[in-house]
Design an enzyme around this catalytic site. Structure first.
Site, short mmCIF file in Angstrom:
data_model
loop_
_atom_site.label_atom_id
_atom_site.label_comp_id
_atom_site.label_asym_id
_atom_site.label_seq_id
_atom_site.Cartn_x
_atom_site.Cartn_y
_atom_site.Cartn_z
N ASP A 82 -10.00 -5.51 -4.31
CA ASP A 82 -10.72 -3.87 -4.26
C ASP A 82 -9.50 -2.80 -4.35
O ASP A 82 -9.85 -1.70 -4.57
CB ASP A 82 -11.61 -3.72 -3.08
CG ASP A 82 -11.07 -4.17 -1.86
OD1 ASP A 82 -9.84 -4.63 -1.62
OD2 ASP A 82 -11.82 -4.10 -0.81
N GLU A 134 -0.61 -8.71 9.41
CA GLU A 134 0.83 -8.72 8.36
C GLU A 134 1.81 -9.13 9.40
O GLU A 134 2.84 -9.86 9.02
CB GLU A 134 0.91 -7.18 7.93
CG GLU A 134 -0.16 -6.77 6.85
CD GLU A 134 -1.57 -6.28 7.65
OE1 GLU A 134 -1.61 -6.28 8.81
OE2 GLU A 134 -2.50 -6.15 6.80
#
Ligand SMILES: *[C@@H]1O[C@H](CO)[C@@H](O)[C@H](O)[C@H]1NC(C)=O
Ligand SMILES: *[C@@H]1O[C@H](CO)[C@@H](O)[C@H](O)[C@H]1NC(C)=O
Length: 331
Positions: A189, A275
């Site tokens: 996206d 992350e």
């Protein structure tokens, strides 16, 4: 005195036009097509050149699409792009937007991981048609961790197991002696500039850059001082997250991933910590980070979100006695 009737006049006119036609025809013939002995040689050369140009135009028309695509360049590190995806009305539009960008970069290998236990026809056909080097994998998110329709999208981490499946594929199919490149996690996206891929191509360990329109800020970015990353421009958990950046904000050298074969994402990690979990498992420190995009002053990727499609009129069509959209038409 000679007498001409109207009919004679018509005969004469017909004869004249026949002769005129004949003359024109002979002239035309001598101008046309093939090479003929009476023509001056410059005209022959010109016709040959014209024929060659016409052939070239025909070729270019037929091959216009493939000429737009970059070729495989020997010796250039490959960019391995891992994209988690799932079935929804806007899926094909999203994949199309990504593939259009990937067509403009050389040496890319696109690993698409579907959140499903069977390969969907839409993704199979899409990847077959898209003329990129692709690998199609599956990894289904178990129902107890999957988002429900009404859940806010931050409640459970998205794409975690799919990214891990992509990493597992790299580790079992690539070899540090033969394969060189960089790994990037590209959600379907986001919006990517072609320039981003040139920035990440020569990543030694981990390269980083700003991401636009994320974290309820205009952009999030590593903070740079004297060419080094010293912290994070972000609002959320700014001081708690070792690597306070978005998934779209970094790329990792393939060899770092192959050498640290246990490093992966964690479905149980705290929100916003994926992350950090991954980069810590790879043994990366702030010192290792390579700032890109003009020392993190340029935004080359945006965390755009496509509005979910509202198909509520499909049902209303039926209620009114109209035909619903044809289910055979793939959207
Ligand atoms: C796909 O990869 C192979 C080997 O890496 C390469 O030879 C080929 O040109 C690539 N194709 C495209 C379309 O990039
Ligand atoms: C779709 O639009 C209708 C009004 O046109 C609205 O009532 C409905 O809540 C919308 N559905 C979703 C899922 O947004």
């Amino acid at each position: 005195m000679a007498h001409f009737s109207g009919r004679d006049l018509i005969y004469v006119l017909m004869l004249c036009s026949a002769v005129w036609f004949l003359i024109m025809f002979v002239q035309l013939e001598s101008c046309r097509g093939g090479i003929n002995d009476h023509q001056p040689s410059s005209l022959v050369t010109y016709r040959k050149a014209l024929a060659a140009k016409e052939k070239e135009i025909k070729y270019l028309r037929e091959h216009a699409d493939s000429l737009n695509r970059r070729q495989h360049v020997v010796g250039l590190p490959t960019i391995y792009i891992i994209t988690p995806t799932y079935t929804r009305p806007v899926q094909k539009a999203e994949l199309t937007r990504l593939s259009t960008v990937f067509h403009s970069i050389s040496n890319v290998h696109w690993i698409v991981v579907e959140d499903s236990d069977v390969k969907s026809n839409l993704v199979v056909d899409f990847l077959k048609d898209c003329e990129l080097n692709t690998t199609h994998l599956l990894s289904v998110t178990p129902p107890d961790v999957k988002l429900r329709e009404k859940d806010p999208n931050w409640l459970k981490p998205r794409g975690v197991l799919q990214r891990n499946t992509g990493l597992a594929w790299l580790r079992s199919n690539l070899n540090a002696d033969f394969n060189h490149g960089v790994v990037y996690f590209a959600d379907d996206d986001n919006t990517y500039s072609v320039k981003l891929f040139a920035e990440m191509r020569d990543t030694k360990k981990v390269s980083v850059w700003p991401v636009g329109l994320v974290g309820k800020l205009r952009y999030e970015s590593p903070l740079i001082e004297a060419g080094k990353v010293i912290g994070w421009h972000t609002y959320w958990f700014r001081n708690e997250r070792p690597f306070a950046m978005d998934m779209a904000g970094f790329a990792v050298n393939l060899h770092v991933i192959l050498e640290n074969s246990l490093a992966k994402f964690d479905i149980n990690a705290k929100r916003g910590f994926q992350e950090s979990v991954f980069l810590q498992a790879l043994g990366i420190t702030l010192e290792d980070l390579e700032p890109k995009a003009s020392m993190c002053t340029k935004v080359l990727v945006w965390h755009t979100r496509t509005e979910p499609a509202n198909l509520s009129n499909e049902e209303k069509m039926e209620m009114k006695g109209y035909k619903k959209s044809d289910s055979h038409v793939e959207v």
